[in-house]
Design an enzyme around this catalytic site. Structure first.
Site, mmCIF file in Angstrom:
data_model
loop_
_atom_site.group_PDB
_atom_site.id
_atom_site.type_symbol
_atom_site.label_atom_id
_atom_site.label_comp_id
_atom_site.label_asym_id
_atom_site.label_seq_id
_atom_site.Cartn_x
_atom_site.Cartn_y
_atom_site.Cartn_z
ATOM 1 N N TYR A 1 0.856 -1.188 0.000
ATOM 2 C CA TYR A 1 0.000 0.000 0.000
ATOM 3 C C TYR A 1 0.889 1.233 0.000
ATOM 4 O O TYR A 1 1.848 1.306 0.767
ATOM 5 C CB TYR A 1 -0.897 -0.002 1.238
ATOM 6 C CG TYR A 1 -1.784 1.218 1.369
ATOM 7 C CD1 TYR A 1 -2.798 1.469 0.454
ATOM 8 C CD2 TYR A 1 -1.607 2.121 2.425
ATOM 9 C CE1 TYR A 1 -3.623 2.584 0.583
ATOM 10 C CE2 TYR A 1 -2.423 3.236 2.566
ATOM 11 C CZ TYR A 1 -3.432 3.461 1.642
ATOM 12 O OH TYR A 1 -4.246 4.567 1.779
ATOM 13 N N ASP B 1 9.110 2.685 -0.201
ATOM 14 C CA ASP B 1 8.081 3.306 0.618
ATOM 15 C C ASP B 1 8.297 2.831 2.041
ATOM 16 O O ASP B 1 7.964 1.703 2.404
ATOM 17 C CB ASP B 1 6.688 2.916 0.110
ATOM 18 C CG ASP B 1 5.582 3.564 0.946
ATOM 19 O OD1 ASP B 1 5.891 4.127 2.026
ATOM 20 O OD2 ASP B 1 4.412 3.505 0.533
ATOM 21 N N LYS C 1 4.395 8.387 9.174
ATOM 22 C CA LYS C 1 4.130 7.747 10.471
ATOM 23 C C LYS C 1 5.124 8.171 11.563
ATOM 24 O O LYS C 1 4.948 9.243 12.124
ATOM 25 C CB LYS C 1 4.001 6.238 10.280
ATOM 26 C CG LYS C 1 2.778 5.943 9.381
ATOM 27 C CD LYS C 1 2.346 4.502 9.300
ATOM 28 C CE LYS C 1 0.986 4.415 8.594
ATOM 29 N NZ LYS C 1 0.963 3.743 7.319
HETATM 30 C C1 PLP Z 1 0.321 4.307 5.982
HETATM 31 C C2 PLP Z 1 1.041 4.112 4.707
HETATM 32 C C3 PLP Z 1 0.922 5.013 3.641
HETATM 33 C C4 PLP Z 1 -0.066 6.142 3.636
HETATM 34 O O1 PLP Z 1 0.193 7.075 4.618
HETATM 35 P P1 PLP Z 1 -0.997 8.051 5.097
HETATM 36 O O2 PLP Z 1 -0.331 8.985 6.051
HETATM 37 O O3 PLP Z 1 -2.040 7.166 5.709
HETATM 38 O O4 PLP Z 1 -1.503 8.742 3.884
HETATM 39 C C5 PLP Z 1 1.733 4.822 2.534
HETATM 40 N N1 PLP Z 1 2.594 3.800 2.474
HETATM 41 C C6 PLP Z 1 2.727 2.917 3.468
HETATM 42 C C7 PLP Z 1 3.723 1.811 3.344
HETATM 43 C C8 PLP Z 1 1.944 3.026 4.615
HETATM 44 O O5 PLP Z 1 2.049 2.111 5.581
#
Ligand code: PLP
Length: 429
Positions: free
Chosen positions: A144, A239, A267
């Site tokens: 994601y 990511d 995060k």
């Molecule tokens: C949480 C997450 C996102 C999205 O971040 P948001 O702050 O919720 O928009 C993108 N990539 C990864 C791997 C994530 O865990």
């Protein structure tokens, strides 16, 4: 009958907010039941609207690595608030946070701060396309990267074909340059590059995937990603919104020993405030506006309160021994859960890195999304609700990772394992 305040709030919320929540997984759709409305949190715990306490293993889905209400972080935020919430003009604290991030992530020479992981991943993608002058991108099933159009896509029919939108409102044209491949499948990866290498702008990956529970890229797979990108002039984008400062001080790239071209963070770097970032080598980052042609902007980017929170958090996690202690705690938890399951003959396997963990109600560790999704939903839901009843809050869906914070005590871990043991025991005929 006593009133359930969570139920009352959920009904009220559902009248004014779609599904009663502002982010879908909070709605408990996968596991059933009423979402808990949280009133306050401290350390390793939060309390719901009925005053019930939970040991918190989602930590706001990763950011709360120090636990809730860490005094140094609260102090920094309180000071920052008194100086103003937002200026729309640069501040010294943005430089300090940028310097702190770059010092910890050697693959990055410059960084741009934004407000969410979605925004960071979307911007990194645009930058990769702008810097290479190419259109195609690779992503992997089960990873994601936020909810930008081009990244909300599932695998197409044949191997190495372009994907289909996974969301309403995303026209097929928006994902027509996105190739979705199976995680850890080297043959598919090689085929995609053989077919489309010269048009490939980037490959985006969660190198330790936390959005299909917890699945690691194998060392060979991660290495092939790096090699093929280099060979074909595509950018490798890690990511690390979830893994950054979570699996270790240097992220998944530190764990795997692989240097990506671009890194996406979120995060933990905000410590619970809306803050995310993306960065990489100077020559690529200088393609961004105002220096270069790739446009990217944000009214609240580098927000002074969020940067104060992020900086204070990074200061704590960079202290010697932080990750050793956090990893040991997490390993104790997963080993205990595994032993409890084994004792009752429940098929179970676990993995963890730093303060991030996953467990599967199956015998063998899955290597990709397809296998993760063969987990018995009913069994997971029974475990989830059993834990919830016993005051342990894990992610309300089997395809999510779990998070341990520095605030979790040995007693919290032991109580969690004990709760799981009771549930495993009761589940056996
Ligand atoms: C949480 C997450 C996102 C999205 O971040 P948001 O702050 O919720 O928009 C993108 N990539 C990864 C791997 C994530 O865990």
């Amino acid at each position: 009958m006593t009133t359930d305040n969570n139920q009352t709030l959920f009904q009220r919320a559902s009248a004014v907010i779609p599904g009663g929540v502002n982010s879908p997984v909070r709605a408990f759709k996968a596991v059933g039941g009423t979402p808990r409305f949280i009133q306050r949190a401290q350390g390793a715990y939060f309390w719901d609207a009925n005053g019930k306490r939970y040991i918190d293993y989602i930590g706001s889905w990763g950011p709360m690595i120090l636990g809730h209400g860490h005094p140094a972080v609260v102090d920094a935020v309180q000071k920052a608030v008194l100086e103003g919430f937002s200026y729309g003009a640069p501040t010294e604290r943005e430089i300090e946070l940028a310097e702190a991030i770059l010092a910890l992530v050697p693959s990055m020479e410059m960084v741009r701060l934004v407000s969410s992981g979605t925004e960071a991943a979307m911007s990194a993608l645009r930058l990769a396309r702008g810097a290479t002058g190419r259109k195609h991108i690779i992503k992997f099933e089960g990873c994601y990267h936020g909810h930008a159009d081009a990244l909300l896509v599932k695998a197409g029919s044949g191997l190495a074909t372009f994907g289909h939108p996974t969301s309403g409102g995303v026209p097929p044209e928006a994902v027509q340059h996105t190739i979705v491949l199976e995680y850890n499948n080297i043959a598919q990866l090689e085929e995609a590059f053989a077919l489309h290498g010269k048009d490939m702008a980037c490959l985006m990956i969660e190198a330790i995937a936390g959005n299909m529970n917890f699945v690691r890229a194998t060392p060979e797979f991660a290495r092939r990603c790096r090699e093929l990108c280099t060979q074909h002039g595509a950018l490798l984008v890690f990511d690390e919104v979830m893994t950054g400062f979570r699996v270790g001080l240097h992220g998944a790239q530190g764990v795997l020993g692989i240097t990506p071209d671009l890194t996406v963070l979120g995060k933990v770097i905000g410590g619970g405030m809306p803050l995310a970032a993306f960065g990489g080598p100077r020559a690529i980052m200088e393609q961004l506006a105002p220096l270069g042609p790739v446009y990217q902007a944000g009214t609240l980017s580098g927000n002074p309160v969020a940067t104060a929170c992020g900086l204070a958090t990074l200061k704590e996690i960079a202290k010697p021994g932080f990750y050793e202690a956090l990893s040991a705690k997490t390993r104790t938890l997963v080993a205990g859960l595994k032993a409890a399951a084994d004792a009752e003959g429940v098929p179970f396997n676990v993995d963890s890195e730093g303060g991030m963990f996953g467990f599967f109600l199956m015998k063998d560790k899955p290597q990709n999304y397809g296998t993760v999704m063969t987990t018995d939903n009913a069994k997971f839901n029974a475990l989830f609700h059993g834990l919830l009843d016993r005051g342990v809050y894990i992610a309300p869906a089997l395809y999510e990772a779990g998070f341990v914070s520095a605030a979790h005590s040995d007693e919290d871990i032991a109580a969690t394992i004990d709760a799981a043991r009771q549930i495993f025991h009761a589940s056996q005929p």
